[in-house]
Write an enzyme that holds these catalytic residues in place. Structure first.
Site, PDB file in Angstrom:
ATOM      1  N   ILE A  33       0.826  -1.213   0.000  1.00 25.17           N
ATOM      2  CA  ILE A  33       0.000   0.000   0.000  1.00 25.17           C
ATOM      3  C   ILE A  33       0.864   1.269   0.000  1.00 25.17           C
ATOM      4  O   ILE A  33       0.401   2.342  -0.384  1.00 25.17           O
ATOM      5  CB  ILE A  33      -0.946  -0.029   1.231  1.00 25.17           C
ATOM      6  CG1 ILE A  33      -2.180   0.796   0.988  1.00 25.17           C
ATOM      7  CG2 ILE A  33      -0.228   0.347   2.507  1.00 25.17           C
ATOM      8  CD1 ILE A  33      -3.284   0.549   2.005  1.00 25.17           C
ATOM      9  N   ASN A  89      11.654  -8.605   7.165  1.00 23.63           N
ATOM     10  CA  ASN A  89      12.053  -7.962   8.419  1.00 23.63           C
ATOM     11  C   ASN A  89      11.547  -8.781   9.600  1.00 23.63           C
ATOM     12  O   ASN A  89      10.447  -9.334   9.553  1.00 23.63           O
ATOM     13  CB  ASN A  89      11.472  -6.549   8.483  1.00 23.63           C
ATOM     14  CG  ASN A  89      12.000  -5.653   7.379  1.00 23.63           C
ATOM     15  OD1 ASN A  89      13.184  -5.695   7.063  1.00 23.63           O
ATOM     16  ND2 ASN A  89      11.138  -4.852   6.775  1.00 23.63           N
ATOM     17  N   GLY A  95      12.507  -3.278  11.793  1.00 16.13           N
ATOM     18  CA  GLY A  95      11.427  -2.440  11.282  1.00 16.13           C
ATOM     19  C   GLY A  95      10.151  -3.183  10.928  1.00 16.13           C
ATOM     20  O   GLY A  95       9.320  -2.670  10.183  1.00 16.13           O
ATOM     21  N   HIS A 102       6.006 -11.691   5.908  1.00 20.44           N
ATOM     22  CA  HIS A 102       5.793 -11.258   4.518  1.00 20.44           C
ATOM     23  C   HIS A 102       7.155 -11.036   3.885  1.00 20.44           C
ATOM     24  O   HIS A 102       8.038 -10.422   4.489  1.00 20.44           O
ATOM     25  CB  HIS A 102       4.938  -9.990   4.450  1.00 20.44           C
ATOM     26  CG  HIS A 102       5.317  -8.929   5.440  1.00 20.44           C
ATOM     27  ND1 HIS A 102       4.944  -8.990   6.772  1.00 20.44           N
ATOM     28  CD2 HIS A 102       6.057  -7.811   5.304  1.00 20.44           C
ATOM     29  CE1 HIS A 102       5.440  -7.944   7.407  1.00 20.44           C
ATOM     30  NE2 HIS A 102       6.130  -7.217   6.529  1.00 20.44           N
TER      31      HIS A 102
END
Ligand code: AMP
Ligand code: ZN
Length: 116
Positions: A33, A89, A95, A102
């Site tokens: 997004i 990550n 982060g 993912h």
């Protein structure tokens, strides 16, 4: 297994909309997004796994499926030959903000190294 409070489980179930570009029985992939490159796709397992730390030995096929999907997506997006980056990550120092693993697939521009 799904987690009712998990954003990405919501995308897997279809309750939350996403721009899905690839899926199979183990993974689903959709456009980020807030893209950090001309191509920025997230590949996630259908199974809820919070972080790489929670990956179990029985998840071997899923771990492989994420990378095989990245291979196919890079080809589909036309970034395989020029090159692309895959990143996962884990926890706050790296982060991670969404706690359903993912694999980021980033491409379409030159990448710096080391990453920030
Ligand atoms: P990370 O910081 O590695 O946990 O990455 C989480 C990523 O999920 C970020 O790049 C966000 O832009 C992305 N993201 C968050 N919410 C959504 C959403 N609803 N649809 C697509 N991507 C999202
Ligand atoms: Zn989840």
């Amino acid at each position: 297994m799904t987690d009712t409070d998990c954003l990405f489980c919501g995308i897997v179930s279809g309750e939350i909309n996403a721009d899905v570009i690839y899926e199979n029985d183990q993974v689903i992939a959709f456009r980020d997004i807030n893209p950090q490159a001309p191509t920025h796709v997230l590949v996630i397992p259908r199974k809820h796994i919070a972080t790489v730390n929670e990956l179990a030995d029985v998840d071997r096929d899923i771990a492989g499926a994420l990378h095989l999907a990245a291979r196919d997506i890079a080809k589909q997006e036309g970034i395989a030959e020029d090159g692309f980056r895959t990143v996962m990550n884990c926890n706050s120092a790296a982060g991670q903000t969404v706690f359903h693993i993912h694999l980021h697939v980033l491409g379409g521009r030159e990448m710096g190294w080391p990453p920030g």
